[in-house]
Design an enzyme around this catalytic site. Structure first.
Site, PDB file in Angstrom:
ATOM      1  N   PRO A  37      51.356  14.937  41.503  1.00 29.34           N
ATOM      2  CA  PRO A  37      52.002  13.816  40.814  1.00 29.34           C
ATOM      3  C   PRO A  37      52.800  12.979  41.809  1.00 29.34           C
ATOM      4  CG  PRO A  37      53.336  15.734  40.563  1.00 29.34           C
ATOM      5  CD  PRO A  37      52.095  16.178  41.288  1.00 29.34           C
ATOM      6  N   GLU A  38      53.109  11.792  41.408  1.00 33.94           N
ATOM      7  CA  GLU A  38      53.927  10.935  42.266  1.00 33.94           C
ATOM      8  C   GLU A  38      55.362  11.463  42.365  1.00 33.94           C
ATOM      9  OE1 GLU A  38      54.268   7.963  44.963  1.00 33.94           O
ATOM     10  OE2 GLU A  38      52.469   8.728  43.998  1.00 33.94           O
TER      11      GLU A  38
END
Length: 104
Positions: A37-38
């Site tokens: 994920p970011e």
């Protein structure tokens, strides 16, 4: 490293780099898609966001790394692979090549 060219501070920094690369790698392995994920959060005693995990229930870190729904996107950044490459070049440890080839 064979000629003892690294100082104590260099070895401490190398250990930190190895730990950070392992954490980055685990960001990928904990998701069901294999994409990190970011933004991620970590379960600690003082900090918990509930049970928003990455979906890969076979990961031993599924309860440690937390993703909010709005942060699930991935911008395909190369930093983790670059880190594994540099660590392999510095240490000549085959595990970094193997991590770079990992199939989730």
């Amino acid at each position: 490293m064979k000629d003892n060219l690294l100082t104590f501070d260099d070895l401490e920094n190398l250990k930190l780099a190895e730990d950070l690369a392992k954490t980055c790698f685990e960001m990928y392995s904990v998701t069901s898609t294999g994409l990190a994920p970011e933004i991620a959060y970590f379960h600690t005693q003082a900090h918990s966001l509930g049970r928003l995990d990455g979906g890969n229930k076979s990961s031993k870190y599924v309860n440690d790394i937390i993703f909010k729904r709005a942060d699930h996107h991935n911008l395909l950044r190369p930093e983790t692979v670059e880190s594994l490459f540099v660590l392999y070049r510095i240490t000549q440890d085959q595990k970094y090549r193997e991590l770079g080839l990992a199939d989730f």
